[in-house]
Motif scaffolding. Structure first.
Motif, short mmCIF file in Angstrom:
data_model
loop_
_atom_site.label_atom_id
_atom_site.label_comp_id
_atom_site.label_asym_id
_atom_site.label_seq_id
_atom_site.Cartn_x
_atom_site.Cartn_y
_atom_site.Cartn_z
N GLY A 3 0.84 -1.19 0.00
CA GLY A 3 0.00 0.00 0.00
C GLY A 3 0.88 1.24 0.00
N VAL A 4 0.53 2.22 -0.84
CA VAL A 4 1.32 3.44 -0.97
C VAL A 4 0.49 4.64 -0.52
N THR A 5 1.04 5.40 0.40
CA THR A 5 0.46 6.68 0.79
C THR A 5 1.59 7.71 0.87
N LEU A 9 1.56 10.07 -4.67
CA LEU A 9 2.88 9.54 -5.02
C LEU A 9 2.82 8.11 -5.56
N ALA A 10 1.62 7.59 -5.75
CA ALA A 10 1.50 6.19 -6.17
C ALA A 10 1.74 5.99 -7.66
N PRO A 205 -6.91 9.29 2.66
CA PRO A 205 -5.71 8.76 3.32
C PRO A 205 -5.53 7.26 3.11
N GLU A 206 -6.51 6.60 2.48
CA GLU A 206 -6.40 5.17 2.24
C GLU A 206 -5.28 4.88 1.24
N ARG A 222 10.12 8.82 -0.60
CA ARG A 222 9.17 9.88 -0.25
C ARG A 222 7.89 9.34 0.39
N ALA A 223 7.41 8.21 -0.11
CA ALA A 223 6.11 7.71 0.29
C ALA A 223 6.22 6.74 1.46
N THR A 224 5.08 6.45 2.05
CA THR A 224 4.98 5.38 3.03
C THR A 224 4.54 4.12 2.31
#
Length: 276
Positions: A3-5, A9-10, A205-206, A222-224
């Motif tokens: 999962g990208v948050t 940024l995905a 935020p999902e 950069r992303a989570t």
């Protein structure tokens, strides 16, 4: 799969083909007889012929949607949308779902904005994006400073209202990585419900589902990026749920009538990069 948050940024490394395949199956939009269909150009037309969607692999903005309340007038479009290559397909699908819903409901407001565009910015405010206001523009900026939503406070004359020259709403992500830089442009008369559908999907935020193998180092920095637990057996979804969004990863979409649709992730094949 991960999962990208945050979502901006995905990128688009997942789901473009799924969205394209869903258009005729779910919405009933078809390729117009006599259209010049080629490897670089796929046109879709709604049954009422008031909506035309072109997917052009030879353009910087391959997603191009034009709405005409009178499809036979040959005049100016009522409104237009353009979305670039790396716009996450989940956001594209959210837009198309809302366009299709407006047409299915025979909503006359499907061809006029019908309210203040400021309402389209509420999803960003709810996710703590910072705001800046000038005499002519309202801007929200994401907490990481990489994404913005810019709304004109004045409508341009109709003949100057276009997605490239004088867009009404622009939502974009600008990084030094081409795989995560994108923008989506909406002209002034785009119905408010469609603007809100896009901004709600963009601000959510999902996480979005992506294949970790294909994420760039810049994205990982950069992303989570969160590994996902094995997906349980798919559960039934409400009628009309978009396969594009089902494939898009964990998400919940609130539709206009207030009902809640849940979507289960299903990995899609990797999309080969296109030259523009």
């Amino acid at each position: 799969m991960v999962g990208v948050t945050p979502r901006h940024l995905a990128g688009a490394e997942h789901g473009i083909h799924t969205v394209l395949e869903a258009i005729p199956k779910v919405y009933g939009w078809y390729t117009h007889p006599g259209s010049d269909v080629s490897e670089s150009f796929t046109p879709f037309v709604s049954p009422c012929e008031r909506i035309r969607l072109d997917f052009r692999t030879d353009y910087d903005d391959p997603w191009q949607l034009v709405a005409r309340s009178d499809p036979y007038s040959g005049g100016l479009a009522d409104w237009q949308i353009s979305q670039s290559w790396q716009t996450p397909p989940e956001l594209v699908a959210a837009t198309l779902d809302e366009v299709a819903a407006a047409l299915a409901q025979d909503d006359e407001r499907a061809f006029a904005r019908g309210g203040s565009g400021l309402r389209a910015l509420f999803p960003f405010a709810q996710q703590n994006w910072s705001e800046t206001v000038t005499a002519t523009r309202y801007t929200f900026t994401s907490p990481d400073g990489l994404a913005t939503a810019r709304l004109r406070l004045t409508d341009p004359p109709l003949h100057e209202d276009g997605p490239w020259h004088s867009p009404y709403l622009v939502v974009s992500c600008k990084t030094d990585d081409s795989l995560t830089s994108w923008d989506a442009r909406f002209t002034a008369n785009t119905p408010l419900r469609i603007l809100v559908a896009f901004t709600t999907a963009a601000a959510s935020p999902e996480p979005l589902l992506r294949n970790n193998t294909y994420l760039s180092e810049a994205t990982r920095a950069r992303a989570t990026v969160t590994p996902l637990a094995p997906v349980p057996a798919p559960r039934a979804t409400a009628a009309g749920a978009s396969p594009a969004l089902e494939a898009a990863g964990p998400a919940v979409k609130i539709v206009t009538n207030g009902s809640l649709l849940s979507f289960t992730p299903h990995p899609a094949p990797r999309i080969v990069s296109h030259r523009r």
